[in-house]
Design a protein around this motif. Structure first.
Motif, PDB file in Angstrom:
ATOM      1  N   GLY A 143       0.798  -1.217   0.000  1.00  0.00           N
ATOM      2  CA  GLY A 143       0.000   0.000   0.000  1.00  0.00           C
ATOM      3  C   GLY A 143       0.831   1.266   0.000  1.00  0.00           C
ATOM      4  O   GLY A 143       0.339   2.341   0.351  1.00  0.00           O
ATOM      5  N   GLN A 144       2.098   1.161  -0.397  1.00  0.00           N
ATOM      6  CA  GLN A 144       2.999   2.319  -0.395  1.00  0.00           C
ATOM      7  C   GLN A 144       3.115   2.985  -1.767  1.00  0.00           C
ATOM      8  O   GLN A 144       3.775   4.004  -1.898  1.00  0.00           O
ATOM      9  N   GLU A 145       2.514   2.375  -2.785  1.00  0.00           N
ATOM     10  CA  GLU A 145       2.599   2.908  -4.141  1.00  0.00           C
ATOM     11  C   GLU A 145       1.209   3.409  -4.541  1.00  0.00           C
ATOM     12  O   GLU A 145       0.365   2.651  -5.007  1.00  0.00           O
ATOM     13  N   THR A 146       0.977   4.707  -4.330  1.00  0.00           N
ATOM     14  CA  THR A 146      -0.368   5.257  -4.529  1.00  0.00           C
ATOM     15  C   THR A 146      -0.675   5.551  -5.995  1.00  0.00           C
ATOM     16  O   THR A 146      -1.841   5.748  -6.356  1.00  0.00           O
ATOM     17  N   ALA A 147       0.353   5.602  -6.852  1.00  0.00           N
ATOM     18  CA  ALA A 147       0.128   5.953  -8.255  1.00  0.00           C
ATOM     19  C   ALA A 147      -0.330   4.755  -9.089  1.00  0.00           C
ATOM     20  O   ALA A 147      -0.709   4.913 -10.244  1.00  0.00           O
ATOM     21  N   ALA A 148      -0.298   3.550  -8.517  1.00  0.00           N
ATOM     22  CA  ALA A 148      -0.646   2.357  -9.282  1.00  0.00           C
ATOM     23  C   ALA A 148      -2.153   2.272  -9.523  1.00  0.00           C
ATOM     24  O   ALA A 148      -2.959   2.667  -8.684  1.00  0.00           O
ATOM     25  N   GLU A 149      -2.528   1.750 -10.686  1.00  0.00           N
ATOM     26  CA  GLU A 149      -3.931   1.527 -11.004  1.00  0.00           C
ATOM     27  C   GLU A 149      -4.341   0.139 -10.528  1.00  0.00           C
ATOM     28  O   GLU A 149      -3.511  -0.749 -10.351  1.00  0.00           O
ATOM     29  N   GLY A 150      -5.646  -0.047 -10.324  1.00  0.00           N
ATOM     30  CA  GLY A 150      -6.131  -1.353  -9.907  1.00  0.00           C
ATOM     31  C   GLY A 150      -6.110  -1.485  -8.398  1.00  0.00           C
ATOM     32  O   GLY A 150      -5.955  -0.504  -7.658  1.00  0.00           O
ATOM     33  N   SER A 151      -6.265  -2.703  -7.910  1.00  0.00           N
ATOM     34  CA  SER A 151      -6.323  -2.925  -6.464  1.00  0.00           C
ATOM     35  C   SER A 151      -5.678  -4.256  -6.106  1.00  0.00           C
ATOM     36  O   SER A 151      -5.581  -5.157  -6.944  1.00  0.00           O
ATOM     37  N   VAL A 152      -5.236  -4.351  -4.872  1.00  0.00           N
ATOM     38  CA  VAL A 152      -4.647  -5.588  -4.345  1.00  0.00           C
ATOM     39  C   VAL A 152      -5.392  -5.943  -3.057  1.00  0.00           C
ATOM     40  O   VAL A 152      -5.589  -5.074  -2.202  1.00  0.00           O
TER      41      VAL A 152
END
Length: 226
Positions: free
Chosen positions: A23-32
């Motif tokens: 959860g440290q990469e806020t620019a990524a698209e989508g969800s984990v």
């Protein structure tokens, strides 16, 4: 419980993938999706959040940890000397700080360990100690490393980043020489445990003779493998 190596060329996004999971990469698209029960420890090659003025004795003096003997035994398994128990962490090398942080995660019973290039500051004996400790770890492991031998010893499958996707692969069968080396490391660990018990005993104590015989037998088996 899987032990997963994340493989890919430089710049392919290995560390970014770890940060997305955390959860440290806020620019990524989508969800984990991460299980709410997952207790995650994130170990990088640079450890900046340890209390440098404290000693391991002070750092691990916590009621949530088990008996002091268990903590010191784990320190020995990771290659620390007895004198380092009372020395400030600021005197440790970066490699020793990495092992100290790993030790904290093991004692905190983290059930997921995420490692990003954990062997970069470690010499060969320290790498072997880290490999042996992780081989006995029962939780889930995600590891990024350029050290292929380290990954072979500590993981059982790969996530290979290639092109625009990720492919999961099972590890190849280990070479016979690695099986032999693994047995040697196992025997070395057992011998270290026996030696640790002997160090607290006198020759006339009950059980000393049996432990001494076990130490000699383990030494003999190790020499036969060399």
């Amino acid at each position: 419980g899987e032990k997963v190596a994340i493989i890919g060329p430089n710049g392919s996004g290995k560390t970014t993938l770890l940060k997305i999971i955390l959860g440290q990469e806020t620019a990524a698209e989508g969800s984990v999706w991460v299980s709410p029960s997952a207790n995650i420890g994130y170990l990088t090659q640079e450890v900046f959040d340890l209390p440098l003025e404290q000693t391991p004795e002070e750092l691990f003096d916590n009621e949530t940890y088990k008996a002091r003997g268990h903590v010191q035994s784990l320190m020995r398994h990771l290659g620390f000397t007895a004198s380092q128990w009372t020395e400030p962490i600021k005197h440790m090398s970066m490699g020793e700080r990495v092992k100290c942080k790993l030790m904290a995660y093991i004692l905190e019973e983290k059930d997921v360990l995420i490692l990003d290039e954990p062997t970069n500051h470690l010499d060969l004996p320290s790498r072997e100690q880290l490999e042996e400790t992780l081989s006995q770890y029962s939780g889930t492991l995600l590891a990024v490393s350029h050290d292929r031998y380290f990954l072979e010893k500590t993981t059982n499958c790969k996530l290979v980043i290639s092109g625009n996707g990720i492919e999961k692969q099972l590890n190849d069968a280990p070479l016979e020489r690695n099986d032999r080396e693994e047995l040697r490391l196992k025997l070395e660990t057992e011998r270290q445990e026996v030696l640790g018990k002997l160090s607290f005993m006198m020759p006339n104590d009950k059980g000393y003779k049996e432990l001494d015989q076990a130490f000699n037998e383990l030494t003999k088996r190790i020499k036969e493998l060399d």
